[in-house]
Design an enzyme around this catalytic site. Structure first.
Site, PDB file in Angstrom:
ATOM      1  N   ASP A  88       0.866  -1.194   0.000  1.00  7.75           N
ATOM      2  CA  ASP A  88       0.000   0.000   0.000  1.00  7.75           C
ATOM      3  C   ASP A  88       0.898   1.238   0.000  1.00  7.75           C
ATOM      4  O   ASP A  88       0.581   2.253   0.621  1.00  7.75           O
ATOM      5  CB  ASP A  88      -0.930  -0.018   1.214  1.00  7.75           C
ATOM      6  CG  ASP A  88      -1.992   1.075   1.153  1.00  7.75           C
ATOM      7  OD1 ASP A  88      -2.357   1.501   0.029  1.00  7.75           O
ATOM      8  OD2 ASP A  88      -2.456   1.519   2.225  1.00  7.75           O
TER       9      ASP A  88
ATOM     10  N   ASN B 152       1.969   7.269   2.758  1.00  9.43           N
ATOM     11  CA  ASN B 152       2.534   6.383   3.773  1.00  9.43           C
ATOM     12  C   ASN B 152       4.054   6.508   3.876  1.00  9.43           C
ATOM     13  O   ASN B 152       4.724   5.606   4.347  1.00  9.43           O
ATOM     14  CB  ASN B 152       2.120   4.926   3.500  1.00  9.43           C
ATOM     15  CG  ASN B 152       0.642   4.714   3.810  1.00  9.43           C
ATOM     16  OD1 ASN B 152       0.089   5.375   4.695  1.00  9.43           O
ATOM     17  ND2 ASN B 152       0.007   3.812   3.081  1.00  9.43           N
TER      18      ASN B 152
HETATM   19  N1  ATP Z   1       4.767   6.371  13.763  1.00  5.11           N
HETATM   20  C1  ATP Z   1       4.178   7.496  13.368  1.00  5.11           C
HETATM   21  N2  ATP Z   1       4.755   8.690  13.630  1.00  5.11           N
HETATM   22  C2  ATP Z   1       4.171   9.847  13.251  1.00  5.11           C
HETATM   23  N3  ATP Z   1       2.990   9.920  12.596  1.00  5.11           N
HETATM   24  C3  ATP Z   1       2.355   8.771  12.298  1.00  5.11           C
HETATM   25  C4  ATP Z   1       2.918   7.501  12.669  1.00  5.11           C
HETATM   26  N4  ATP Z   1       2.061   6.548  12.244  1.00  5.11           N
HETATM   27  C5  ATP Z   1       1.036   7.176  11.656  1.00  5.11           C
HETATM   28  N5  ATP Z   1       1.189   8.518  11.676  1.00  5.11           N
HETATM   29  C6  ATP Z   1       0.261   9.527  11.119  1.00  5.11           C
HETATM   30  O1  ATP Z   1      -1.059   9.013  11.104  1.00  5.11           O
HETATM   31  C7  ATP Z   1      -1.558   8.868   9.770  1.00  5.11           C
HETATM   32  C8  ATP Z   1      -2.351   7.568   9.603  1.00  5.11           C
HETATM   33  O2  ATP Z   1      -1.535   6.448   9.900  1.00  5.11           O
HETATM   34  P1  ATP Z   1      -1.372   5.207   8.916  1.00  5.11           P
HETATM   35  O3  ATP Z   1      -1.000   5.683   7.561  1.00  5.11           O
HETATM   36  O4  ATP Z   1      -0.460   4.245   9.577  1.00  5.11           O
HETATM   37  O5  ATP Z   1      -2.791   4.499   8.886  1.00  5.11           O
HETATM   38  P2  ATP Z   1      -4.028   4.711   7.868  1.00  5.11           P
HETATM   39  O6  ATP Z   1      -3.763   5.909   7.026  1.00  5.11           O
HETATM   40  O7  ATP Z   1      -5.233   4.581   8.660  1.00  5.11           O
HETATM   41  O8  ATP Z   1      -4.063   3.549   6.885  1.00  5.11           O
HETATM   42  P3  ATP Z   1      -4.666   3.730   5.428  1.00  5.11           P
HETATM   43  O9  ATP Z   1      -3.510   4.255   4.615  1.00  5.11           O
HETATM   44  O10 ATP Z   1      -5.114   2.372   5.075  1.00  5.11           O
HETATM   45  O11 ATP Z   1      -5.774   4.739   5.493  1.00  5.11           O
HETATM   46  C9  ATP Z   1      -0.313   8.898   8.910  1.00  5.11           C
HETATM   47  O12 ATP Z   1      -0.581   9.348   7.622  1.00  5.11           O
HETATM   48  C10 ATP Z   1       0.612   9.830   9.680  1.00  5.11           C
HETATM   49  O13 ATP Z   1       0.323  11.175   9.404  1.00  5.11           O
HETATM   50 MG    MG Z   2      -1.860   5.611   5.693  1.00  8.33          MG
END
Ligand code: ATP
Ligand code: MG
Length: 297
Positions: free
Chosen positions: A232, A237
């Site tokens: 993904d 990401n």
């Molecule tokens: N370890 C981290 N440190 C700082 N910011 C983070 C971290 N993990 C996530 N984030 C922030 O939170 C947001 C969402 O997290 P993540 O991309 O892991 O999940 P998601 O977006 O829910 O998954 P999907 O891409 O399926 O929607 C990221 O785009 C980032 O801005």
């Molecule tokens: Mg994400």
């Protein structure tokens, strides 16, 4: 919507004492055998007398952590706030975190918050929230949960959290271009906080070429040494730190190099990155060339 929901859980969490958690745990265990869990069973599992159970259920109900079902018999189940509280409690008891802080991101399938460790370090806790959007997944998991929708979203979220943690555990010791994994429970992952910006919001950067080269190197190392494909990968990401290090986040959907669709997934990952760099920074790299470099070069 997601944020609002976790906020409720976080507020309620502070008002719970150890015995309240025992009631929540009893409901969590009881739900494997009951459609919704009767007071008698909660009392049996928790070891509390029924009047104490009733008193605590009333508190948990007011805090919006449980659902109350009438009908042929009175029974209870946890809602997602209740599950959040159980996961938080386990992580606090295990000294992974001490407190939860501000929201920092809402993804399609997660809520991400800052948290504080007992050593006063700021880290990240990610609550996985799957199953409300993905029909394919839900169908695949239905047999485990006997068609019970409320259980399948939970199971999917737990599987996603475990998968993400496994990937980080495998990658981080090899290359620290992912957040350091710090703990995992139920549908939650705790990891290092990356001080950085999403690549997607960076409009100008001094050496975009160097960033692209680094991303390709990271994808290659993870593919070759860990046998893992992100599956993904995109500008959403990838985080870029003030020192211009790039960190790849969001790993629940990773695939093994030996997966039958591995090549297509790798290609799509690379293509997403190359397309972004082409559109945003007018850097052109050939997809097949980069793919060959990652797989063989
Ligand atoms: N370890 C981290 N440190 C700082 N910011 C983070 C971290 N993990 C996530 N984030 C922030 O939170 C947001 C969402 O997290 P993540 O991309 O892991 O999940 P998601 O977006 O829910 O998954 P999907 O891409 O399926 O929607 C990221 O785009 C980032 O801005
Ligand atoms: Mg994400």
């Amino acid at each position: 919507m997601g944020l609002e929901m976790s906020q409720k859980a976080i507020n309620a969490f502070k008002k719970l004492d150890p015995d309240d958690f025992k009631i929540l745990e009893a409901i969590e265990r009881g739900i494997r055998a009951y459609e919704h869990v009767p007071i008698k069973i909660i009392s049996l599992i928790s070891g509390f007398p029924e009047d104490e159970v009733v008193f605590r259920l009333d508190k948990l109900n007011k805090l919006e952590l449980i659902l109350r079902w009438g009908g042929s018999y009175l029974g209870f189940e946890l809602n997602s706030n209740g599950h959040d509280c159980l996961a938080l409690n386990t992580l606090v008891c295990a000294n992974v975190i001490e407190a939860i802080g501000m929201p920092i991101g809402v993804g399609k399938e997660s809520d991400v918050y800052e948290a504080l460790t007992p050593e006063s370090e700021t880290v990240v806790i990610k609550f996985h929230r799957l199953g409300r959007t993905s029909f394919r997944q839900t169908r695949r998991l239905r047999s485990y949960t006997a068609g019970r929708k409320h259980l399948s979203w939970l199971l999917e979220s737990q599987i996603a959290a475990r998968r993400e943690y496994v990937a980080l555990k495998r990658i981080y010791p090899v290359i620290s271009s992912v957040p350091e994994p710090l703990g995992q429970n139920r549908h939650c992952v705790v990891m290092e906080l990356i001080e950085g910006e999403e690549l997607s919001i960076i409009l100008e950067i001094e050496e975009p070429n160097a960033i692209l080269t680094e991303i390709i190197e990271i994808v290659k190392t993870i593919y070759r040494s860990c046998e893992i494909i992100h599956a993904d990968l995109s500008e959403f990401n990838i985080l870029v730190t003030p020192e211009y290090n790039t960190i790849i986040i969001d790993w629940p959907q990773w695939a093994n190099k030996k997966h039958p669709n591995a090549e297509a997934m790798l290609k799509r990952d690379i293509n997403n990155v190359l397309t972004f760099f082409q559109k945003r920074f007018e850097i052109y790299e050939d997809l097949i060339k980069v793919q060959n470099f990652i797989q063989r070069g």
